[in-house]
Motif scaffolding. Sequence first.
Motif, short mmCIF file in Angstrom:
data_model
loop_
_atom_site.label_atom_id
_atom_site.label_comp_id
_atom_site.label_asym_id
_atom_site.label_seq_id
_atom_site.Cartn_x
_atom_site.Cartn_y
_atom_site.Cartn_z
N VAL A 243 0.84 -1.20 0.00
CA VAL A 243 0.00 0.00 0.00
C VAL A 243 0.88 1.26 0.00
CG1 VAL A 243 -1.80 1.25 1.22
CG2 VAL A 243 -1.83 -1.24 1.21
N ASN A 244 1.87 1.29 0.87
CA ASN A 244 2.75 2.47 0.94
C ASN A 244 3.60 2.61 -0.31
OD1 ASN A 244 1.83 3.16 3.55
ND2 ASN A 244 3.29 1.76 4.50
N GLU A 249 4.49 5.67 -5.51
CA GLU A 249 4.56 5.71 -6.97
C GLU A 249 3.49 6.61 -7.56
OE1 GLU A 249 4.07 2.68 -10.80
OE2 GLU A 249 4.43 1.85 -8.79
N ILE A 250 2.29 6.55 -7.01
CA ILE A 250 1.18 7.36 -7.55
C ILE A 250 1.44 8.84 -7.32
CG2 ILE A 250 -1.28 7.88 -7.30
CD1 ILE A 250 -0.58 5.27 -8.81
N ARG A 258 -2.68 9.93 -13.56
CA ARG A 258 -3.15 9.02 -12.52
C ARG A 258 -4.51 8.43 -12.90
NH1 ARG A 258 -2.25 13.11 -7.39
NH2 ARG A 258 0.04 13.31 -7.59
N PRO A 259 -4.78 7.19 -12.50
CA PRO A 259 -6.11 6.62 -12.78
C PRO A 259 -7.22 7.47 -12.17
CG PRO A 259 -4.58 4.89 -12.15
CD PRO A 259 -3.87 6.19 -11.90
N ASP A 260 -8.30 7.63 -12.92
CA ASP A 260 -9.47 8.28 -12.35
C ASP A 260 -10.47 7.25 -11.82
OD1 ASP A 260 -10.53 7.23 -14.67
OD2 ASP A 260 -10.95 9.16 -15.61
N GLU A 279 -5.73 9.02 2.88
CA GLU A 279 -4.61 9.48 3.73
C GLU A 279 -3.70 10.44 2.98
OE1 GLU A 279 -2.33 6.39 5.44
OE2 GLU A 279 -4.06 5.38 6.38
N ILE A 280 -3.51 10.22 1.70
CA ILE A 280 -2.59 11.06 0.92
C ILE A 280 -3.32 12.20 0.22
CG2 ILE A 280 -0.93 9.20 0.64
CD1 ILE A 280 -1.96 8.72 -2.16
N GLY A 281 -4.58 12.41 0.57
CA GLY A 281 -5.31 13.57 0.08
C GLY A 281 -6.06 13.38 -1.22
N ILE A 282 -6.28 12.14 -1.63
CA ILE A 282 -7.06 11.86 -2.85
C ILE A 282 -8.39 11.27 -2.40
CG2 ILE A 282 -7.17 10.56 -5.00
CD1 ILE A 282 -4.11 10.52 -5.02
#
Length: 350
Positions: A243-244, A249-250, A258-260, A279-282
């Motif tokens: 996951v991390n 990478e994303i 990035r995938p939508d 968590e990363i703001g997406i």
Amino acid sequence: MSRKVSIQTLADQLGLSKYAVSRALSGKTGVSESTRARVLELARALGYRQNTPGSSGAPTAADQSEPPFALICMNQLNRGEPHYWQRVLSGMISGCNERGWHHAIVSPSLGTGDEHTPPERAIAPHLDWERCAGVIVMGAFPHAVLQRLAQTGRPIVLADHQEPLLNCDTISHDNLEAGITVVRYLLSLQSRRIGLITDDGRAASFAQRKIGMELALNHFHTGQGHTATFREWNVPYEQGEWVNQLAKEIMQMPEDERPDAWIGVNDDIALQWMNKLQEIGISTPQDCRVIGIDNVHSAATSSPPLTTVNLCKEELGQRAIEALQRRIERPGTPKETVMLATSLIPRESA
């Protein structure tokens, strides 16, 4: 002197297994009433006489007071998995209970010297194999294990696994249909960049779902002459660090690449990834959609609730027991592959 009529004689003439004939003659559960009636009618017509305790005849299953059992082979890694395999297992146990059968669960793994050991002793030496009605194999096992199971002479049913080299019945979910469904749904929402998170080689069902997704992308257009792009990320699913690593990478990718929309090859992957994206703001579904396959209980209670494809897990287990009973009663019929249909469950994540 007239020829002695045996259980084997009745079985051969009726096209049934010796086990089914024995259960029918003894009035025990495990066979349908129509099969029992056929057996009893022929037995009367041929003058069959059943051995009684103390007679010189060899004991048969009909002489045993204990009910038969279904041997359930379950991978050790799946024994503690509550969302999928435990629910399939509960369906199998329910199916056994309905028929008056017991069940025994083993996790067979063969050693180097097992080829010289009788298959029953190599697989489960502690069991009374005379009472084994048949074998249910849950998920994937090495071909060598399946071959040894076949050598026991018991009917075998594969649940959620396919082995073309083994002549046995198979009960599975339609994983191809599930893969097609998730992609067609995302295309209908105008998703253009679809990402798949999977673990190649872990399960045949994962591979089948991916094939369905690729089929859908190749055959269904998003309209206006444009097709969606599709990218696969192969991760070590059972190791949490994926996951991390994927998040890192994303975040390094340009936003317009990035995938939508994201597909988790199962719900657990989809849920872990959706949480990480937040968590990363997406956010989901504002920045991207997320969809899974399985319909585990936690999919409905996640935030947001996960869109998924429902697989009938308890029904899969029950149908496997039904297939085993059918094979016992009709041993010579062609093998069957039964696919249980899937259904989309739209929720807020996509």
